[in-house]
Structure formats: structure tokens, C-alpha cells
Design an enzyme around this catalytic site. Sequence first.
Site, short mmCIF file in Angstrom:
data_model
loop_
_atom_site.label_atom_id
_atom_site.label_comp_id
_atom_site.label_asym_id
_atom_site.label_seq_id
_atom_site.Cartn_x
_atom_site.Cartn_y
_atom_site.Cartn_z
N HIS A 114 0.81 -1.24 0.00
CA HIS A 114 0.00 0.00 0.00
C HIS A 114 0.83 1.26 0.00
CE1 HIS A 114 -3.96 -1.85 0.80
NE2 HIS A 114 -3.22 -2.77 1.40
N LYS A 118 -8.39 13.46 4.85
CA LYS A 118 -7.48 12.31 4.77
C LYS A 118 -6.45 12.43 5.90
CE LYS A 118 -6.46 13.60 0.47
NZ LYS A 118 -6.68 12.40 -0.30
N ARG A 119 -5.65 11.36 6.09
CA ARG A 119 -4.59 11.45 7.09
C ARG A 119 -3.76 12.72 6.83
NH1 ARG A 119 -0.63 7.48 6.28
NH2 ARG A 119 -1.54 6.73 4.35
N LYS A 172 0.76 14.27 1.38
CA LYS A 172 -0.61 14.57 0.94
C LYS A 172 -0.79 16.08 0.74
CE LYS A 172 -2.48 10.38 3.07
NZ LYS A 172 -3.24 9.62 2.07
N THR A 214 -8.50 6.45 -2.00
CA THR A 214 -9.87 5.94 -2.19
C THR A 214 -10.88 7.04 -1.86
OG1 THR A 214 -9.63 4.98 0.02
CG2 THR A 214 -9.49 3.45 -1.85
N LYS A 257 -14.63 8.25 -3.48
CA LYS A 257 -15.85 8.53 -2.70
C LYS A 257 -16.41 9.90 -3.04
CE LYS A 257 -13.73 5.72 0.79
NZ LYS A 257 -12.72 5.76 1.85
#
Length: 805
Positions: A355, A544-545, A550, A652, A656
Site C-alpha cells: 500500500h 485524509k490522514r 498529501k 480511495t 468517494k
Amino acid sequence: MRVNKDQFIEDFVNKLVSKRGKKIKEANLLDKYYALASLTRDYIAEYWVNTNERYLKDNKKQIYYFSMEFLIGKLLISNLMSLGIKEVCEDGLKDLGLDLNEIAEIEKEPGLGNGGLGRLAACFSDSMATLGIPGYGVGIRYKYGLFQQKIMEGYQEEFPDQWLKYENAWEIKRPSESVEVKFGGNVIITQKDNRLKFVHENYESILAVPYDIPIVGYKNNIVNTLRLLSAEVMDKEFDYYHFNKGEYTKAFEDKYNTEAISYVLYPDDSYEKGKILRLKQEYFLVSSGVQSIVESFKKSGKHLKEFYKYVSIHINDTHPALAIPELIRILIDEEGFGWDEAWKITKHTISYTNHTIMAEALEKWNVDMIKKFLPRIFMIIEEINERFCKELWNTKYNGDFDKISEMAIIADNQIKMAHLAIVGSHSINGVAKLHTEILKRKELKEFYNIYPEKFNNKTNGISHRRWLLKCNPKLASVISEYIGPSWIDSPESLMNLLEFKKDPCFKEKIYKIKQYNKNKFANMVKEKYSIEINPNSIFDIQAKRIHEYKRQVLNVFHIMHLYNKLLENPNLDIYPRTFIFAGKAAPGYYIAKETIKLINSLGKKINNDYRIKDKLKVLFIEDYNITLAELLMPAADVSEQISTTTKEASGTGNMKFMMNGAITIATLDGANIEIANEVGEDNIIIFGLKAKEVLEIYKNNTHNSIDIYNEDIRLKTVMDELINGFLPVSMDEFKGIYDSLLKDNDKYLVLKDFCDYVRAQEKIDKLYRNKSKWLEMSVTNIAYSGKFSSDKTIEEYAKEIWGAL
Ligand code: F58
């Protein structure tokens, strides 16, 4: 299932009495929730028993999905939907003067995960049940989950997540199926009948007690099982001697030390003790899981030689990779197999998903630690390593010591879990096309060279049942009104919506639903944070985290830039925007925590600045979890997927948001690429460096952040504002972030992508003003989102990895 309203009412009222000892009049919300959940579980029970019976009879392959995380979310409404009785229950409750949603809200969400990896495990469980694949989730029942995030003075503070404070209505404890897991001690080797015998002695035993949770397939009468394990002491609850002396803490010392194994997910492992606990958790999960699987297989009467024909064990990242030596241990030490056969069975049984390519997330264990706590497992890993190195020596890499030590499982006193997982399994998959390519061509290149047949791609997916049908019922119902309900069983038929992308009446309905969801979110914000947000502004969400790759900081820089422009010219024509952030930072990750403080400091400044006339708002919503995500996704206009290209394995959340009609602003990273390929470049806003360019920069070190800082005055201004007192904090508060971008040369290329990001954001500002065009884009995104259903992904895993369809 079939139950009519009158029957349901009778069952519910009886349940309140039998379960909670109350009549409706005296019952509080908690009583009603537990009565309803317990009744739902009763309804599920018959299908659960039948499914297990059928799986035994059918002789089909059983899939065991081992994962340290399962982010399943609340279960009441989704279980009622899967049983097909949500409407009946809703009506029945209404007749009793009760509201299903109000009751369902009180359910505590199991905090058994951290991010996408954990939610993926939950979506996969849902899809396996719905497709009728005999799939079992195997995980840990963390008593206090990850952690509850509270924002205090703008900072993240962590608290135990007490999701089990009352009881978990869905689980069934099965103490009789508990297994013993052994730690420490030593191994005695003896010889008998020309064979070596390994006897583990002087170990410490811990009991793994299973709790089973039903995973209900969607309207197909199938109920799979998620098995969560909890650590308990084997026998002595406490020490009588110390207790009687009044030494209560000492008396319970053993008990708490043991139970700590299943207390929290991701204990801080910057210290030795945290590392040991984490290692124990991983072995606890796989040892109890593999032991139970072997036991239940033996009961079927088949020979263990055929194990891999009937059992697949899938490991979700390397955390459960000790399943490999554990299965070998059981086969050799307990079942009398020789090495070659045990190895063959194991390799054919195990498959592994990677991952991440982030170096710090690639697990390595110190040899001494494994030797001490898992002595027999260490011997087996050593043997695997020796044989693997010999294999390398005898084939391609004869004489190439460097290459062999680079690929070895054990090197520099460390055990590399990814190498163990690759060598000991028959399949390794990445989670999006680009990610798999990077694994094959770069990160795991050497392994791909010798085992090309093992590598494959399985692009992630999401359950459209949770991420559309359940979380956005109004959108789901208008979709069914236009294209019929067939998309629920075959999500790819969402494509039929394309026919209506220019239909003004349909688009208006989509618009109204988005506004409804935005209002719902705005009401929550007002209630919880006493902040008014404008539902007519663009809701721009990054959830998100919190992680440097990110790039929440890139988002922040754009907001600061807009703010600066507005300060210069308050009449500037900027379409009003509400920037919403949510996500947790790992407790020991300093820069991530500073990023949260930065977002909150900026919010404090901007939200209270009357000069900008409410054109911008910045919110950080605390404690991001599945429940909050179910509220956020339907309310989003813009989905922020802005990772440094090559770093986000798949993502992901991107799927969504898209499924709920948001427009994505994205780098061409992870599954964003596949989303862009589906919807076409007119329906997604792409910016930033391409994978090739990023890899080139990393390879040749051609990036110099100071140059960019000096060249782009907008960026320079924003960055200086981090440290010049512009924000309501001390001047050195954000020095860490500032230095990581300038002194440390901006590893995640925030500065490099800033300019193009601003351009992309300007495009969004323009596009949103064209309501008709925006809605057309939105419909197109919903239409293509069916391609990212986890049903499709699971079908691919089942066919191509597990051989189960
Ligand atoms: C995520 N990984 C990836 N890891 O970041 C995301 O791109 C991908 O879509 C998703 O897996 C599913 O494949 C992820 O969630 C973690 O949470 C790690 C767990 C171990 C500690 C470090 C974080």
C-alpha cells in the site's frame, strides 16, 4: 428478509423488554438503540448460521483477509439496508413515535483503523459478502481504537477512543474458540527418527479470544464473518498474594501487560517498548488467525497437503507478514511436514498487497527483538532467508554480494518484512496502475526481475452501497428514478446517467440534493463549532490522514494567497469558498501536528476578518472517521487530491468524493490517473508535475526550493507569513514547516507545484460560476464512479489472485 411492519413493532417492543427491561415510555435513546441493534442481529443470525453451513458444504475456497485495521463504520443502518428492511423498520418506529436516524446516530463507531488501508479492508469485506465469496476478515479488537482526536487551542490532542464503553451490539464472543499465542522462551532442538524436532519452552502464553461480527451481504441472504481478536490472560486474572498485601497495581500487573496487546492501534513506536508492543500485536493477530484456520481446515477431513487449494490468506500490507513463518511453524512443528512441502503450501496460500512506497512505512524489525520474543519464528525466517540467498546465488546473481545483501530478508541486523512477504507469497499487488508500475520498475525492481509472474495490479475500489446508497440516500433515489435501480447490483450501469448530463431537470435535482447535503453539513458546523458557513459558497474539502506527502500545506498556501489578494483588494471577484479539512496526524509526527495547528490558526484569522466579507472560511473538523466522511462526501463541491505525484499509492477518498458528484482537483498520482482517464480531462482539474518529472527531480536532485521562493513573490509572501507574526501564534510556531520547505529543500515539491495549483484553482472558480457546466461535470463523475466499485476489484482479486471464482 421478510418482516412486516406489525411483526417488526411487536419484535421491537418485546426486545426492549427482554434486552433492556423497559417499556417504550421509560426507554432512553441508548435502550432503543441496543434493542434495535440486538433485534437486527437476531434477524441476521439465521442467515449467518445458514451461510456458515453452506460454506462448509460447498467445499469452496475460503479467503482470510488479515489486516491490522478494519474501518467498518457504524453498522445499524447498513445492516438494515442489506437485510432489505430499512423502510419497514423506519415506518414501524415512526408508528411508535420514534426516529430511526436519531436512534442510529447514537451508535459508536469502531475506531479500528487509521486510513485508506483500513477502510479498504471494510469495503472488501462488504463486497465479498455481497458477491457470496466465503471471505473472513481477521483483525484485532482494539479496546481503545486508534485515538479520539480533539482540537485544543488549535492543536491535536489524543484521547482514548472508548467505543466499547457500553457494549458492541454486533459481536459474539467465542471464548471456547480461543487460542494460545506464545512469546519469548527458548527452542530446544532434538532429533527423532532422523528428523529434527523443535520444542518451544519457557514461553509466556497469551490467550487470543475471538469476537465475531456479521458482515451482511446486500439483499442476498449471505452473512460473512469479521473475526476480531482480543488479548486475555491465560488463567490467573490477578495475583492473590499481592492483592492481599494491598498492592493492587502489582496484583494486576500481568493482566494489564497482557491486555495491552489489544488496547490501541499503532502505539507510538518511537520507543523500544512501543516497538515491542507493535511486534506482539502483529504476531498475536497472525498466530491466532493461522492456528484457527488450520484447526478448522483439519475438521473438514481434508489432508493438509491440499490446504492451499481450499484456503487463501491475504495479507493487507506487511503488518501480518509473520503469517508466513507462522504457517510454516505449524506445518513443520505441529503437523510433521518437511521443509519443502511446508514451504510450497505456505507460498501458495499467501498473497500480499503493498500500500505504500514511502520508505518510513516499509516495516523492518530488529533481529534481536524477533529472536527474543519469537525465537522459533526467527529460526524459520533465517531459514527462508538462507534458502532465498542461495537461490539468488545459484541463479542470476552468482557472486554479486551487494545485490544479494540488498535483496536479502535479513541484513544489517534487520528483518525486512516486504522482502519476507514477497519471497513467501505467490502474489504481490499494487493498488493502482502507477503504483504497481513504480513497484515493478523502481522500488521492488530486483524482485520483479526474478519473480515477474508474482506481480500484478489491482486498482482499489469502494463500496457504492456505503458511499452512495447509504450516505447519500437522496442522490441514490434520484439516480434510481432516472436509470432504474439496476446500478445497485451492477454499479457500472451508473454510466446510464450520461444520457441525462444535459437534462436541465435532472441537473436541477442534482443541484438541489447537493445544496441539501451542504445545508446539513453547515447545520452540524453551526451546532458544534458555532461557526456560520455559507451553503452557497464552494465547499472545498481535503479529508485524509495528515501527512507531508498529501500536501495539506499546499492547500493552505493557496488559501493564504487568496486571503492576501483579498486584503489587497476586498472587492476582488472571488467566488465565496469554504475550505474544509479533516484528518488525524500520527501522534509522534511533529510536522503533521504543526500542519493542523497551521490550518486552525489560519481559520482563526480568516474567519474573524470582516474585511474579506465572508468570501473565505477555513474549518478543521475534528476526529475524522467514517461517520464524518459519510457527511462530508455528499456535501463536497471540490475534492482535493493533491499528493506529490508518485507518493499516493492509490487513494480511495478520491473515488468517494467523485461518486457523490464532487469535482476533483488532482495531481496525476495513484488512482487519480485512472479517474482522469475515465471522466476525461474536461471533467477533472489536473495540475502539477507528472510522475516522470518527479522521478527525474528525485534522481538528479535538480530541485532548488529557495530559487522558487525567490522567484514567485506570491509564494514568498505566503511563506514569510508563516514566521513573521502574520498568524496569531508565536513567530517560531511554524518554523518546522518553513524549514522543511526551504532548509530541507521541500521534499514533497510543494513550492514546485504551487504556481500550477493556483492556476487550477482559478479554473475552479470560473467553472463553478457556470452552473450548467459544473452540474454536467458532476453528473459525468457520478456516472463513471461505478467503475471504482470494490465489487469489481474483489472480483479481480478472487479470479486472479485467490482462484476463488
Ligand atoms: C493507504 N495506506 C494509501 N496506510 O496511502 C492509499 O494511497 C491507499 O489508497 C490505501 O492505503 C488503500 O490501498 C494507508 O492507509 C496507513 O494507514 C499506514 C498504516 C501503517 C502505519 C503508517 C500508515
